[in-house]
Design a protein around this motif. Structure first.
Motif, PDB file in Angstrom:
ATOM      1  N   GLU A 126       2.768 -31.066   0.412  1.00  0.00           N
ATOM      2  CA  GLU A 126       2.414 -31.029  -0.961  1.00  0.00           C
ATOM      3  C   GLU A 126       3.386 -31.463  -1.803  1.00  0.00           C
ATOM      4  OE1 GLU A 126       1.440 -27.016  -2.010  1.00  0.00           O
ATOM      5  OE2 GLU A 126      -0.097 -26.741  -0.208  1.00  0.00           O
TER       6      GLU A 126
ATOM      7  N   GLU B 127       3.442 -27.876   5.728  1.00  0.00           N
ATOM      8  CA  GLU B 127       2.389 -28.048   4.651  1.00  0.00           C
ATOM      9  C   GLU B 127       3.007 -27.869   3.087  1.00  0.00           C
ATOM     10  OE1 GLU B 127       0.912 -26.337   8.190  1.00  0.00           O
ATOM     11  OE2 GLU B 127       2.548 -25.684   7.249  1.00  0.00           O
TER      12      GLU B 127
ATOM     13  N   SER C 176       3.508 -35.232  -1.946  1.00  0.00           N
ATOM     14  CA  SER C 176       2.116 -35.905  -2.566  1.00  0.00           C
ATOM     15  C   SER C 176       2.480 -35.770  -4.011  1.00  0.00           C
ATOM     16  CB  SER C 176       0.960 -35.004  -1.887  1.00  0.00           C
ATOM     17  OG  SER C 176       0.620 -35.131  -0.639  1.00  0.00           O
TER      18      SER C 176
END
Length: 304
Positions: A230, A226, A233
């Protein structure tokens, strides 16, 4: 939340970057990226220093000449084929092929690589970025032959050096000098530009003698899927290519990794970590014992 690490002289250092706890944490960077003055003399141009400060890395098309590459390649080949070097604890072998993956403390094993460490094109850039004299926290040659050499999962070096070696602050820089061509297919270095501005403290306690496993396959100190999603991105991913003799300088907290090399084309490099003499190691911040000195130096003698 801050914790403390205690040195052997009983002084206490505040932990600005907590990690290896029960949960993953994200902390803004508390330290400069470029510690030296922007106009300080040195081999890095002011514009390139600004780029390094922004992105966390600096790529150089040719740091060393073709003739020099040939010298270092011969020395690398000599080291990885020497039975005594293979038997040394400083040599790390691939789990499957049993071929040498890395040889650590190479600047102490080889006078050829010791000369490279002292080369002003190399150490001069480290001094300029870190704003002080520097010592070698770690050095190694990496051998990534074709047809299956394994990569290294995403990580921040500082997270490990802080947690397991006791480096207090982000005042450390690495250089990877290519001794073979880095294609876009043979397991090259990948970095998330700008990721060095955020410290990701990983979850999970550090096992004793974790280095024995982590140097072959990263486990403790690995970010969650996760968190990596993030960050990727937000920052994107830069893949480094370049001919033998090219180099990449990158900040200790840059999130980076590399893939497996399943091509026929080898990828070998020499990797040197410079730390400021004003940032010497204390006791580990999140590990039961220190790592061996050939991985995390306790000799803080400045490079001359």
């Amino acid at each position: 939340m801050t914790t403390t690490a205690t040195t052997t002289t009983a002084t206490t250092v505040t932990d600005l970057y907590p990690s290896r706890g029960t949960t993953e944490v994200s902390v803004p960077r508390q330290d400069p990226v470029v510690w030296g003055a922007p106009d300080a003399p040195g081999p890095i141009a002011p514009a390139d220093l600004l780029s390094y400060e922004r992105d966390g890395f600096l790529a150089i098309d040719q740091l060393i000449t073709d003739d020099e590459v040939a010298v270092y390649r011969r020395e690398l080949d000599r080291l990885v084929t020497d039975p005594e070097i293979r038997a040394d604890e400083r040599s790390i072998v691939e789990p499957k092929s049993k071929e040498i993956r890395s040889v650590f403390e190479v600047h102490k094993i080889s006078e050829v690589f010791a000369d490279l460490v002292r080369d002003e094109r190399v150490v001069g850039r480290a001094r300029q970025i870190l704003g002080s004299d520097v010592y070698v926290h770690q050095s190694r040659i990496n051998v990534k032959p074709g047809f299956g050499a394994s990569g290294f999962y995403w990580h921040s070096d500082f997270e490990t050096w802080h947690a397991e070696d006791g480096l207090p602050r982000m005042r450390t820089v690495s250089v990877s000098i290519a001794l073979t061509e880095n294609h876009d297919t043979n397991g090259g270095l990948m970095i998330m530009p700008g990721s060095h501005k955020t410290f990701l403290g990983c979850a999970g306690a550090t096992p004793k003698d974790n280095y024995k496993k982590s140097l072959q396959m990263q486990d403790a100190g690995t970010p969650s899927d996760e968190a990596l999603t993030e960050m990727a991105s937000a920052y994107g991913i830069k893949l480094f290519t370049g001919k033998a003799g090219s180099a990449t300088w990158f900040d200790c907290n840059a999130m980076h990794g590399s893939g497996d090399n399943i091509t026929p084309f080898p990828r070998s490099n020499v990797f040197i970590v410079f730390n400021s003499v004003e940032n010497t190691a204390v006791e580990p911040f999140a590990a039961p014992v220190r790592r061996p000195e050939f991985i995390g130096a306790r000799d803080f003698t400045p490079v001359r």
